[in-house]
Motif scaffolding. Structure first.
Motif: not given
Ligand SMILES: O=C(O)C(=O)C[C@H](O)[C@H](O)CO
Ligand SMILES: [Mg+2]
Length: 403
Positions: A128-134, A182-194
Motif C-alpha cells: 500500500s501507499i502507507e507501507e511504501t512511505l513507512s 498487468w493493467s496500465t489503467e489501474k497503475y496510472l490511477r495509483i502512482v500519482p496518489q503515491l
C-alpha cells in the motif's frame, strides 16, 4: 608487457546467481570482472569459457583498449547483452589488474575523484501507499537522500518492484518464469496518489524516483509524466520500451519530469539518438551490461556533451564487482548523476568481500588498489548455481506484455 597467464569463470549462487571472471597475470596479480546476466547467466559463462578465454592467454593485460577492440570487432557478431557482458567482464578485470599494478584505487587511474562520494538511491516498496512511505522513512532515517518508491496496484495480485522481503527485491524468483498480471489503467490511477502522499509525508528535501519498467505506450507515459510534474521527481525511469528511441520524443513534448532509461542497453548505439536529441536526462547503462568501463566511458563522454548525466543500474543482480567498478567510474566522471544501490545478501557480501562503504547518503569505493573487491573461492563453491528466471507479464486478457 604483463602477460595473461590464466583466466577462469567462477559460478556461484550466494542467494542469487553470479558469474565472475578471474584473470591472472604472470607476475601473480589477479583481476575480477562481473559477467552476470540475470536469467541467462550460463550463456555468458559459456561465451567466456569457450570463445574468449582461449584468445586471452599470452596477451598483454595492460592493452585494455586493444583487447576490447579485439573482442568486439574480432567477434564479427557485434553487440547484444551476452557478448557485451562477456567483454565487460574482461574489461573490468583488466582495469582491476592495471590499478593494482599501479598501486592505486581505480578512480585515480580514471582521472581522479570529481566529488567526495556517489549519491545513491534506495528502494522503498510496499503493498500500500502507507507501507511504501513507512519503508521510505526507514531509509531516510539511515541517511539516504534519494529513494525510489514502488507500491502495489489495487486489483493486481503482484506488481513490479514490490516484494515480500522489504530489504531485498529479487525478481528472478523461480525455476521457471513466474507469470504476473498487468493493467496500465489501474497503475496510472495509483502512482500519482503515491507521490502526492509522499510529498505530504516525506517533504521536499528528499529525492524521489520511480521505475515504470517499460510498461507504457508513449502517450500513456506522457500522461503519467505530466501527472507527476507537481511532485518534482528526480526521475521517471523506463517509461516506455526503448528499442525505438524516438518513443521518448512524445513524452518530452508533454512533460518536464526528468526521464531515465538504459539498464537493458548494451552499447552506445542503444542510446545515441536519446542522448543527441536530449530525449532523456539520465542514462542508466552500467559497467557489466554495456561492455565494461572502456565502453561506458564512451557513453558517458557522449552524454556529457548533451547535459545527460549517469544513473547506473545497481540492482542485486549486479555483483559487488560491478558495484565497485561503477563507484570508481562514477567518482571520476564530470557528469555523474546518481547510483542505484540495493543491498546484497550477507552471503553475497561474504563471498565478495569489498571496500566500498555507505555514509550519509553517499557510497565511496574505498582506497585499496584496484577495484577493492575480492572473491572467496572456497566459500563460492558452497553455493552452487541454481536456475532462476525473471518473471513474464500478461495483460488481464492473457496477452503478453513487457515485464
Ligand atoms: O533496478 C531496477 O531498476 C530494475 O529495474 C531491476 C531489474 O528488473 C533487474 O535488475 C533485472 O535483472
Ligand atoms: Mg529499472
Amino acid at each position: 608487457m604483463l602477460k595473461i597467464k590464466s583466466a577462469r569463470v567462477i559460478t556461484t549462487s550466494p542467494g542469487r546467481n553470479f558469474i565472475t571472471l578471474k584473470i591472472e597475470t604472470e607476475d601473480g596479480t589477479f583481476g575480477l570482472g562481473d559477467a552476470t546476466l540475470n536469467g541467462r547467466e550460463l550463456a555468458v559463462a559459456s561465451y567466456l569459457q569457450d570463445h574468449i578465454i582461449p584468445c586471452l592467454i599470452g596477451r598483454d593485460a595492460h592493452q585494455i583498449e586493444d583487447i576490447w577492440q579485439y573482442l568486439y570487432k574480432g567477434a564479427y557478431w557485434r553487440r547484444g547483452p551476452v557478448t557485451m557482458s562477456a567483454i565487460a567482464a574482461v574489461d573490468m578485470a583488466l582495469w582491476d589488474i592495471k590499478a593494482k599494478v599501479a598501486g592505486l584505487p581505480l578512480y585515480q587511474l580514471l582521472g581522479g575523484a570529481c566529488r567526495e562520494g556517489n549519491l545513491v538511491y534506495a528502494h522503498a516498496n510496499g503493498e500500500s501507499i502507507e507501507e511504501t512511505l513507512s519503508e521510505a522513512k526507514k531509509y531516510i532515517a539511515l541517511g539516504y537522500r534519494a529513494v525510489r518508491l514502488q507500491c502495489g496496484v489495487p486489483g493486481l495480485s503482484s506488481t513490479y518492484g514490490v516484494s515480500k522481503d522489504k530489504a531485498r527485491y529479487e525478481p528472478a524468483d523461480a525455476d521457471l518464469p513466474t507469470e504476473n498480471t498487468w493493467s496500465t489503467e489501474k497503475y496510472l490511477r495509483i502512482v500519482p496518489q503515491l507521490f502526492a502522499a509522499a510529498r505530504e509525508e516525506l517533504g521536499w528535501d528528499i529525492h524521489l524516483l520511480h521505475d515504470a519498467h517499460h510498461r507504457m505506450t508513449p502517450i500513456e507515459a506522457a500522461r503519467l509524466a505530466k501527472d507527476l510534474e507537481p511532485y518534482r521527481l528526480f526521475w521517471l525511469e523506463d517509461a516506455v520500451p526503448a528499442e525505438n528511441q524516438a518513443n521518448f520524443r512524445l513524452i518530452r513534448q508533454h512533460s518536464t519530469t526528468p526521464l531515465a532509461v538504459g539498464e537493458v542497453f548494451n552499447s552506445i548505439w542503444d542510446c545515441k539518438q536519446l542522448i543527441e536529441e536530449q530525449l532523456i536526462d539520465y542514462i542508466r547503462a552500467t559497467v557489466v551490461h554495456a561492455g565494461g568501463i572502456t565502453h561506458l566511458r564512451r557513453i558517458a563522454n557522449l552524454a556529457a556533451l548533451y547535459n545527460v548525466r549517469t544513473g547506473c543500474h545497481g540492482a542485486t543482480d549486479l555483483s559487488p564487482v560491478t558495484m565497485a567498478a561503477a563507484l570508481h567510474f562514477g567518482l571520476s566522471i564530470p557528469n555523474f548523476g546518481i547510483q542505484e544501490y540495493m543491498h546484497h545478501t550477507d552471503e553475497t557480501n561474504a563471498v565478495f568481500p569489498h571496500g566500498y562503504s555507505f555514509s550519509d547518503g553517499y557510497l565511496h569505493p574505498g582506497n585499496s588498489p584496484g577495484l577493492g573487491v575480492d572473491i572467496d573461492e572456497d566459500m563460492a563453491k558452497e553455493f552452487p548455481y541454481k536456475r532462476a528466471f525473471l518473471p513474464v507479464n500478461r495483460l488481464e486478457d492473457g496477452g503478453m506484455h513487457d515485464w
